[in-house]
Design an enzyme around this catalytic site. Structure first.
Site, mmCIF file in Angstrom:
data_model
loop_
_atom_site.group_PDB
_atom_site.id
_atom_site.type_symbol
_atom_site.label_atom_id
_atom_site.label_comp_id
_atom_site.label_asym_id
_atom_site.label_seq_id
_atom_site.Cartn_x
_atom_site.Cartn_y
_atom_site.Cartn_z
ATOM 1 N N GLU A 165 0.681 -1.306 0.169
ATOM 2 C CA GLU A 165 0.017 0.067 0.004
ATOM 3 C C GLU A 165 0.802 1.338 -0.132
ATOM 4 O OE1 GLU A 165 -3.364 -0.012 2.887
ATOM 5 O OE2 GLU A 165 -4.378 -1.379 1.691
ATOM 6 N N GLU A 370 -5.392 -8.361 -0.343
ATOM 7 C CA GLU A 370 -6.124 -8.238 0.798
ATOM 8 C C GLU A 370 -7.498 -7.820 0.461
ATOM 9 O OE1 GLU A 370 -4.755 -5.358 3.921
ATOM 10 O OE2 GLU A 370 -2.704 -5.832 3.287
HETATM 11 C C1 BGP Z 1 -4.672 -2.277 4.998
HETATM 12 C C2 BGP Z 1 -3.175 -2.818 5.494
HETATM 13 C C3 BGP Z 1 -3.115 -3.807 6.329
HETATM 14 C C4 BGP Z 1 -4.642 -3.746 7.240
HETATM 15 C C5 BGP Z 1 -5.635 -3.587 6.372
HETATM 16 C C6 BGP Z 1 -7.160 -3.375 7.281
HETATM 17 O O1 BGP Z 1 -4.508 -1.152 4.667
HETATM 18 O O2 BGP Z 1 -2.393 -3.174 4.562
HETATM 19 O O3 BGP Z 1 -2.098 -3.726 7.272
HETATM 20 O O4 BGP Z 1 -4.488 -3.579 8.513
HETATM 21 O O5 BGP Z 1 -5.718 -2.464 5.651
HETATM 22 O O6 BGP Z 1 -6.988 -2.188 7.807
HETATM 23 P P1 BGP Z 1 -7.489 -1.688 9.282
HETATM 24 O O7 BGP Z 1 -6.263 -2.396 10.237
HETATM 25 O O8 BGP Z 1 -7.170 -0.304 9.575
HETATM 26 O O9 BGP Z 1 -8.751 -2.172 9.856
#
Ligand code: BGP
Length: 472
Positions: A165, A370
């Site tokens: 990201e 993801e």
């Molecule tokens: C993405 C990241 C992850 C993860 C996910 C969920 O942006 O790559 O590391 O955390 O989002 O986000 P959050 O943890 O803020 O709910």
């Protein structure tokens, strides 16, 4: 397109799930690991720190055995830079190498393909002090780290992801806890896009090095890509959506794939006196990157409308609910979409639209790195977690991947977030994503025992049927 028949998932489709080191491992200063920016940041009030997380450092065998039980074909995890190089550069920590050797070998024991993210939000604190990605040397720091990884793990790791990201780091650095602005900085935009430029060059060089050192391996970027919709069919709104798409998505992929800056973003930076400085050799390095595939994270789409330049949209930095950029676009709440308990829009059809758009722009195989639902889960007294809502979310999203495959898009795999419950980027432990429940609370570490959620059994069935059976 309404298909008469759906194409199947490819037979070697990589079903799996993802985690990242700083959110799942814990043991944050153990066995020689140095601190990363995540270990020294002030965590948001009311959320856990990152010292123990899901304690995967001590429980990787159990976690990987559970992944094998679900039938995983791949496990996406990240390598903590500071476990390998505690100071970011210099001495290699043998214990760190040993740990990831163990994790990789444990995966391979079950026929699980390790899918390694090289950088997931965890800049070594020692390098943070030297200006992090703002320092031109960051390119060399990262390439050196990449070389150490390729040398030590390249005989077994065939799939690599460069920077997780990068677009979120650039657009929402303060939310992730990674933005580093030098004292007295007068042009924040220029500084941010200079840092971004260093990451782009570092990524391109790491991809070229991977191809040179490991000719059989595949490597790609892993931005967070989601299509931006215009709020209406007004031409102004369509232009606004193009602006936001360029800033949020295409800048990163145009550069990774074609080695050029997106023209809309470049013009916008020019007008703000914020174009990054190229060092000698950068243009060539950027052209030589060549990813083998595109990894991407997808949670939701965005929607925006025209900004006529008169609004004050300053202070907008969270890409999930972005307020906008004056004269470029204005954030718009899409009333057609429901939201999660944490306020994130849910848009399965937007997943298909995003995949179609990306594939037609870049024509490279796509790997979902993801996608997932953060929710409050409850462990029942008899050790169950009835997360029907998560199953529903995955049913809706995996169906759209299948439709995208039927549209002719080449898909390599699906790795939702997350394999195991872990600490969220800024909303703590209560925001759970895993198929595997971890028995701990925000501050009470409890037993840290693992429990199979209902979604665990469901996903196992999905994988066993190669995506044919999505039923409850
Ligand atoms: C993405 C990241 C992850 C993860 C996910 C969920 O942006 O790559 O590391 O955390 O989002 O986000 P959050 O943890 O803020 O709910």
């Amino acid at each position: 397109m309404i298909h008469k028949t759906l194409k199947p998932f490819p037979k070697d489709f990589l079903w799996g799930a993802s985690t990242s080191a700083y959110q799942v491992e814990g043991a944050n200063l153990e066995d020689g690991k140095g601190p990363s920016c995540q270990d020294v940041k002030v965590v948001p009030e009311g959320t856990s720190d990152l010292t123990v997380c899901a304690d995967q450092y001590h429980r990787y065998k159990e976690d990987i055995a559970l992944m094998a039980e679900m039938g995983f074909k791949t496990y996406r995890f990240s390598i903590a830079w500071t476990r390998i190089l505690p100071q970011g550069t210099g001495e290699v920590n043998p214990k760190g190498i040993e740990y990831y050797n163990n994790v990789i070998n444990e995966c391979l024991k079950y026929g699980i393909e390790p899918l390694v993210t090289m950088f997931h939000f965890d800049m070594p604190a020692a390098l943070d002090e030297r200006g992090s990605w703002g320092n031109r040397d960051s390119v060399d720091w990262f390439v050196n780290f990449a070389k150490v990884m390729f040398e030590n793990f390249g005989d077994r790791v065939k799939y690599w992801l460069t920077i997780n990201e990068q677009n979120v780091l650039t657009l929402s650095g303060p939310v992730i806890g990674t933005l580093h602005l030098p004292e007295g900085c007068t042009n924040e935009l220029k500084e941010i896009y200079q840092q971004n430029h260093h990451m782009l060059v570092a990524q391109a060089k790491a991809m070229a090095l991977c191809h040179e050192m490991l000719p059989d391996a595949k490597i790609g970027p892993a931005p967070n890509i989601s299509l931006v919709y215009p709020a209406s069919c007004k031409p102004e709104d369509v232009l606004a959506a193009q602006n936001f798409n360029a800033i949020r998505n295409w800048l990163y992929l145009d550069m990774a794939v074609y080695g050029v800056y997106n023209n809309i973003v470049w013009s916008w930076l020019e007008e703000n006196d914020a174009t990054p400085e190229f060092a000698e050799g950068d243009a060539e390095a950027l052209k030589n990157g060549h990813p083998d595939f595109i990894g991407f994270n997808y949670y939701n789409t965005a929607t925006c409308e025209w900004s006529d330049g008169s609004e004050d949209l300053s202070g907008a930095s969270d890409q999930q609910t972005s307020k906008g950029i004056t004269g470029m676009y204005k954030g718009y709440r899409n009333t057609h979409l429901p939201t999660t308990e944490f306020g994130w829009e849910i848009d399965p059809m937007g997943f298909r639209a995003t995949i179609r758009e990306m594939y037609s722009r870049y024509r490279l195989p796509l790997l979902v790195t993801e996608n997932g639902l953060g929710a409050y889960d409850t462990l029942t007294e008899d050790g169950k977690v009835h997360d029907q809502y998560r199953i529903r979310y995955y049913q809706d999203h995996i169906s759209q991947v299948r439709l995208a495959i039927s549209d002719g898009c080449e898909m390599l795999g699906y790795c939702p977030w997350s394999a195991v419950d872990l600490i969220s980027t800024h909303e703590g432990m209560v925001k759970r994503y895993g198929f595997i429940y971890v028995d701990r609370d925000e501050f009470d570490l409890k037993t840290l025992d693992r429990y199979r959620k209902d979604s665990f059994y469901w996903y196992k069935k999905v994988i066993a049927s190669n995506g044919e059976d999505l039923s409850d």
